[in-house]
Design an enzyme around this catalytic site. Sequence first.
Site, PDB file in Angstrom:
ATOM      1  N   GLY A   1     -20.041   2.258  20.178  1.00 21.20           N
ATOM      2  CA  GLY A   1     -18.747   2.569  19.587  1.00 21.20           C
ATOM      3  C   GLY A   1     -17.864   3.490  20.395  1.00 21.20           C
ATOM      4  O   GLY A   1     -16.777   3.852  19.946  1.00 21.20           O
TER       5      GLY A   1
ATOM      6  N   LYS B   1     -33.406  -8.075  16.963  1.00 25.01           N
ATOM      7  CA  LYS B   1     -32.853  -7.071  17.870  1.00 25.01           C
ATOM      8  C   LYS B   1     -33.460  -5.725  17.479  1.00 25.01           C
ATOM      9  O   LYS B   1     -33.176  -5.191  16.410  1.00 25.01           O
ATOM     10  CB  LYS B   1     -31.329  -7.021  17.767  1.00 25.01           C
ATOM     11  CG  LYS B   1     -30.703  -5.994  18.707  1.00 25.01           C
ATOM     12  CD  LYS B   1     -29.222  -5.836  18.438  1.00 25.01           C
ATOM     13  CE  LYS B   1     -28.667  -4.698  19.294  1.00 25.01           C
ATOM     14  NZ  LYS B   1     -27.313  -4.304  18.888  1.00 25.01           N
TER      15      LYS B   1
ATOM     16  N   ASN C   1     -19.065  -5.785  19.303  1.00 27.52           N
ATOM     17  CA  ASN C   1     -18.803  -5.566  17.887  1.00 27.52           C
ATOM     18  C   ASN C   1     -17.562  -4.698  17.691  1.00 27.52           C
ATOM     19  O   ASN C   1     -16.500  -5.168  17.293  1.00 27.52           O
ATOM     20  CB  ASN C   1     -20.035  -4.951  17.218  1.00 27.52           C
ATOM     21  CG  ASN C   1     -19.923  -4.843  15.707  1.00 27.52           C
ATOM     22  OD1 ASN C   1     -20.896  -4.525  15.039  1.00 27.52           O
ATOM     23  ND2 ASN C   1     -18.772  -5.117  15.123  1.00 27.52           N
ATOM     24  N   SER C   2     -17.665  -3.406  18.010  1.00 29.92           N
ATOM     25  CA  SER C   2     -16.586  -2.460  17.701  1.00 29.92           C
ATOM     26  C   SER C   2     -15.251  -2.866  18.311  1.00 29.92           C
ATOM     27  O   SER C   2     -14.199  -2.729  17.673  1.00 29.92           O
ATOM     28  CB  SER C   2     -16.960  -1.057  18.175  1.00 29.92           C
ATOM     29  OG  SER C   2     -18.098  -0.577  17.495  1.00 29.92           O
TER      30      SER C   2
ATOM     31  N   ALA D   1     -23.157  -2.742  23.686  1.00 28.11           N
ATOM     32  CA  ALA D   1     -22.577  -1.444  23.295  1.00 28.11           C
ATOM     33  C   ALA D   1     -21.639  -0.870  24.345  1.00 28.11           C
ATOM     34  O   ALA D   1     -21.895  -0.940  25.544  1.00 28.11           O
ATOM     35  CB  ALA D   1     -23.643  -0.407  22.969  1.00 28.11           C
ATOM     36  N   GLY D   2     -20.531  -0.332  23.844  1.00 30.69           N
ATOM     37  CA  GLY D   2     -19.595   0.424  24.669  1.00 30.69           C
ATOM     38  C   GLY D   2     -18.421  -0.350  25.219  1.00 30.69           C
ATOM     39  O   GLY D   2     -17.463   0.252  25.701  1.00 30.69           O
TER      40      GLY D   2
END
EC number: 2.8.1.10
Length: 259
Positions: free
Chosen positions: A159, A98, A207-208, A185-186
């Site tokens: 995040g 990645k 993830n977050s 992301a997001g």
Amino acid sequence: MDHLQLAAHTFSSRLILGTGKFSSAAVMLEAVKASGAQLVTVALRRFNREQLEDDLFGPLSELPGITLMPNTSGASTAAEAIKAANISRELSGSPFIKVEIHPNPQHLMPDPIETMEAARVLASEGFLVMPYISPDPVLAKRLEEVGCASVMPLGSAIGSGQGLASAAMLSIIIRESSIPVIVDAGLRAPSEAARAMEMGCSAVLVNSAIAASDNPAEMAAAFRDSTDAGRRAFKAGLMRESREAVATSPLTSFLGEQS
């Protein structure tokens, strides 16, 4: 069976997990198990056999059915990303990389010029390149042309939990891409993963939203289910939107009366 195809690699799960921000390796591993994810991304700095408390490669490699996708997080130039990718391949044996190049720590937006250069070189060296990019349809197409295995446009800033703020551009990328489009992301809520899949994304990386929840394993399971539901809805075909109401029952012959 409906599978995610990345070059010659096939995955039954369309949820990809990031491994940062978890309170401990044990919590992260439980989330990975609950998610059903088969592709997991790990930063190079978490390949650390010398300090086991920092090492995620060892524990993850022991989980059955898991393929590692090292990432170049922390790189600020193409040269740094290329170096990190080669070290990661030596350590993990994984062909996936990645490409993640964000030189500004304030907003963490990916550098399109450096990303393009790193992707071009790494694809020519036999890596399965998965570049993290801004939602730019032109850049996405150029990355496809140099041989990337997928493109990974952001839903919103890393995040931030702002969800699919880039939905309009994502739709264009999905429509024009011949390789998998993976939103990265997001995302904050499982419903946003479902929406991304309903739009036609091939997968989502989360993830977050999982790591920062009160119960990461339960949240991982929720994202697993919502990702599957969104994909099934996309395959089934969503009804068309209408600016006007459309009756679901006849408006004539009510109780024998004629209108």
